[in-house]
Design a protein around this motif. Structure first.
Motif, PDB file in Angstrom:
ATOM      1  N   GLY A  52       1.283  -7.509   1.961  1.00 42.16           N
ATOM      2  CA  GLY A  52       1.774  -7.749   0.621  1.00 42.16           C
ATOM      3  C   GLY A  52       1.362  -9.120   0.088  1.00 42.16           C
ATOM      4  O   GLY A  52       1.102 -10.049   0.852  1.00 42.16           O
ATOM      5  N   ASP A  74      -0.312  -0.498  -9.574  1.00 42.30           N
ATOM      6  CA  ASP A  74       0.187   0.733  -8.954  1.00 42.30           C
ATOM      7  C   ASP A  74      -0.925   1.468  -8.217  1.00 42.30           C
ATOM      8  O   ASP A  74      -0.705   2.021  -7.124  1.00 42.30           O
ATOM      9  CB  ASP A  74       0.807   1.650 -10.015  1.00 42.30           C
ATOM     10  N   LYS A  77      -1.562  -0.463  -4.980  1.00 34.35           N
ATOM     11  CA  LYS A  77      -0.434  -0.320  -4.052  1.00 34.35           C
ATOM     12  C   LYS A  77      -0.441   1.049  -3.386  1.00 34.35           C
ATOM     13  O   LYS A  77      -0.177   1.157  -2.178  1.00 34.35           O
ATOM     14  CB  LYS A  77       0.889  -0.540  -4.795  1.00 34.35           C
ATOM     15  N   LYS A  81      -1.037   0.842   0.389  1.00 35.22           N
ATOM     16  CA  LYS A  81       0.335   0.907   0.937  1.00 35.22           C
ATOM     17  C   LYS A  81       0.915  -0.488   1.164  1.00 35.22           C
ATOM     18  O   LYS A  81       1.431  -0.813   2.239  1.00 35.22           O
ATOM     19  CB  LYS A  81       0.358   1.700   2.253  1.00 35.22           C
ATOM     20  N   ASP A  83       3.064  -3.963  -0.829  1.00 38.02           N
ATOM     21  CA  ASP A  83       3.896  -4.397  -1.944  1.00 38.02           C
ATOM     22  C   ASP A  83       3.190  -5.537  -2.680  1.00 38.02           C
ATOM     23  O   ASP A  83       2.535  -6.383  -2.063  1.00 38.02           O
ATOM     24  CB  ASP A  83       5.250  -4.905  -1.445  1.00 38.02           C
ATOM     25  N   ILE A  84       3.330  -5.534  -4.015  1.00 37.07           N
ATOM     26  CA  ILE A  84       2.772  -6.609  -4.827  1.00 37.07           C
ATOM     27  C   ILE A  84       3.893  -7.175  -5.687  1.00 37.07           C
ATOM     28  O   ILE A  84       4.478  -6.466  -6.506  1.00 37.07           O
ATOM     29  CB  ILE A  84       1.621  -6.115  -5.726  1.00 37.07           C
TER      30      ILE A  84
END
Length: 436
Positions: A52, A74, A77, A81, A83-84
């Motif tokens: 991330g 999106d 991500k 896989k 998180d941002i």
């Protein structure tokens, strides 16, 4: 030190359409255009373990642009896989906040930046060299150069274009302006015709709010001021004084209005309350999205900035965005991969282009049918980007402070607190002290 006009060949590379100035007291390093004190060793291509990271962009605060940015986030991500974390501030605050957070070690990750900010950010010594990840990705040479400082590839170029005049052709026609004026004198006459339409129409939604009054610099160049000559600030010369005197006359005649910045101008244009304003291609989506005029897009016409006398070259300011990678932690390599993907993957780039219409920076995207079919973009490139030049203050880490002292003095002229001569003399002296 001079601004260099863009040749037709470079125009096609930049635009691909051949078919916030804030004082940063305590944030800026001292000295002139010095190289950064330190630079991370650089990122290499190859496999990595996704992790991330944070992504910062002022566009996340803008109703028109946010959907496109969120779609990119999106998309990445879901593929990687990870998180941002989104970090955002309004444009007029963004540069100051980003500088503070990068300098204090509070931000690491990928950040959307104006190419004008690279010198200031690079001077903090916390930007990654991403040259290992831009190689063989199809970026145009001009786009890569726009995201470099002192020969180091500090950013992934995202979009390169210019800022120029965007007009509402229907309002101009109603005012009897059949041909867009070539000279400044004829431009003022056209603005008077627009004002005669009444109903509170602001002929030209020029920037008059301090945060955006740096726009006056392109008019100073139009009147013949080099802004910087032989390493010395030229503001205060006859040409810059003449430009500000003219700007003040527009203000006094009600041909431009008080307290307008880029976002106010977009709103006025969207509502049909102004006929002309300054913007980059990104403004198209902003003004058409919520306009009560559903046909506004067909009336948007980019025009060359009027010149002082016939035969002069119209002035425009190079504008562009890049993605830089800040810091060195477990998410750094993933942040860089996002920067590379979002700016050079064809599907990602064309998906963004469909939503925002910004000139892409890879040869493959530029030659795509989607870009070639964009009439507005082609005209913008030919009428505005073709003669765009860089701001000569950008090479100085203190450039934002320079623009601020100029803007403050111009605002003092507009509200009648100072004469153009006194104000520009003071502005030039203050700017010279900043660059040493």
């Amino acid at each position: 030190m001079t601004s260099t006009p863009i040749s037709r060949r470079r125009l096609l590379s930049l635009a691909g359409l051949g078919a916030a100035g804030i004082a940063l007291a305590g944030c800026m390093p001292s000295g002139g255009g010095a190289a950064p004190s330190a630079t991370p060793s650089g990122l290499a291509a190859g496999s990595f373990t996704p992790a991330g990271f944070s992504f910062a962009s002022w566009s996340l605060t803008e109703e028109a642009a946010a959907p496109a940015i969120k779609a990119l986030l999106d998309g990445y991500k879901s593929t990687q896989k990870v998180d941002i974390a989104e970090v955002s501030f309004p444009y007029n605050e963004y540069f100051k906040q980003l500088m503070l957070q990068v300098r204090g070690g509070q931000f690491t990750g990928a950040a959307h930046v104006d190419v004008a900010w690279l010198a200031s950010l690079a001077a903090l010594g916390k930007l990654q060299d991403v040259s290992g990840l831009t190689k063989d990705r199809g970026y145009t040479a001009a786009a890569l150069k726009a995201a470099q400082f002192d020969g180091v590839q500090y950013g992934f170029p995202w979009t390169i274009g210019a800022i120029g005049l965007v007009t509402n052709s229907e309002l101009l026609a109603k005012a009897g302006v059949d041909e867009f004026p070539v000279t400044v004198d004829d431009y003022e006459k056209a603005l008077k015709k627009l004002k005669a339409l009444g109903n509170g129409l602001i002929p030209y939604a020029a920037s008059t709010k301090a945060a955006q009054l740096k726009d006056i610099l392109i008019w100073m160049q139009t009147f013949g001021s080099p802004l910087v000559k032989d390493g010395k600030v030229a503001i205060g010369d006859d040409e810059s004084v003449e430009a500000v005197t003219w700007y003040k006359s527009l203000y006094d005649q009600g041909l431009i209005a008080a307290d307008v910045d880029r976002f106010d101008a977009r709103s006025l244009f969207s509502q049909g309350r102004t006929a002309i304003y300054d913007d980059a291609p990104v403004g198209r989506g902003a003004v058409t999205k919520d306009s009560p005029d559903k046909d506004l897009a067909s009336k948007l016409v980019p025009q060359s900035r009027p010149v002082l006398k016939k035969g002069d070259t119209p002035r425009a300011l190079v504008w562009g965005g890049a993605i830089v990678v800040v810091g060195d932690d477990k998410g750094t390599r993933t942040a860089a991969d996002f920067g590379q993907w979002s700016t050079s993957d064809l599907d990602a780039v064309l998906g963004d282009y469909k939503l925002r219409g910004l000139p892409p920076v890879t040869n493959e995207a530029q030659s795509s049918s989607e870009v070639a079919a964009d009439a507005f973009g082609k005209r913008f490139a030919e009428r505005i980007t073709k003669t765009a030049t860089t701001n000569p203050f950008w090479v100085y880490p203190q450039y934002a402070q320079i623009e601020t002292v100029v803007a403050e003095r111009v605002q003092a002229v507009l509200v009648g607190q100072q004469s153009p001569q006194d104000a520009m003399s003071q502005a030039g002296e203050a700017a010279q002290k900043l660059i040493g």
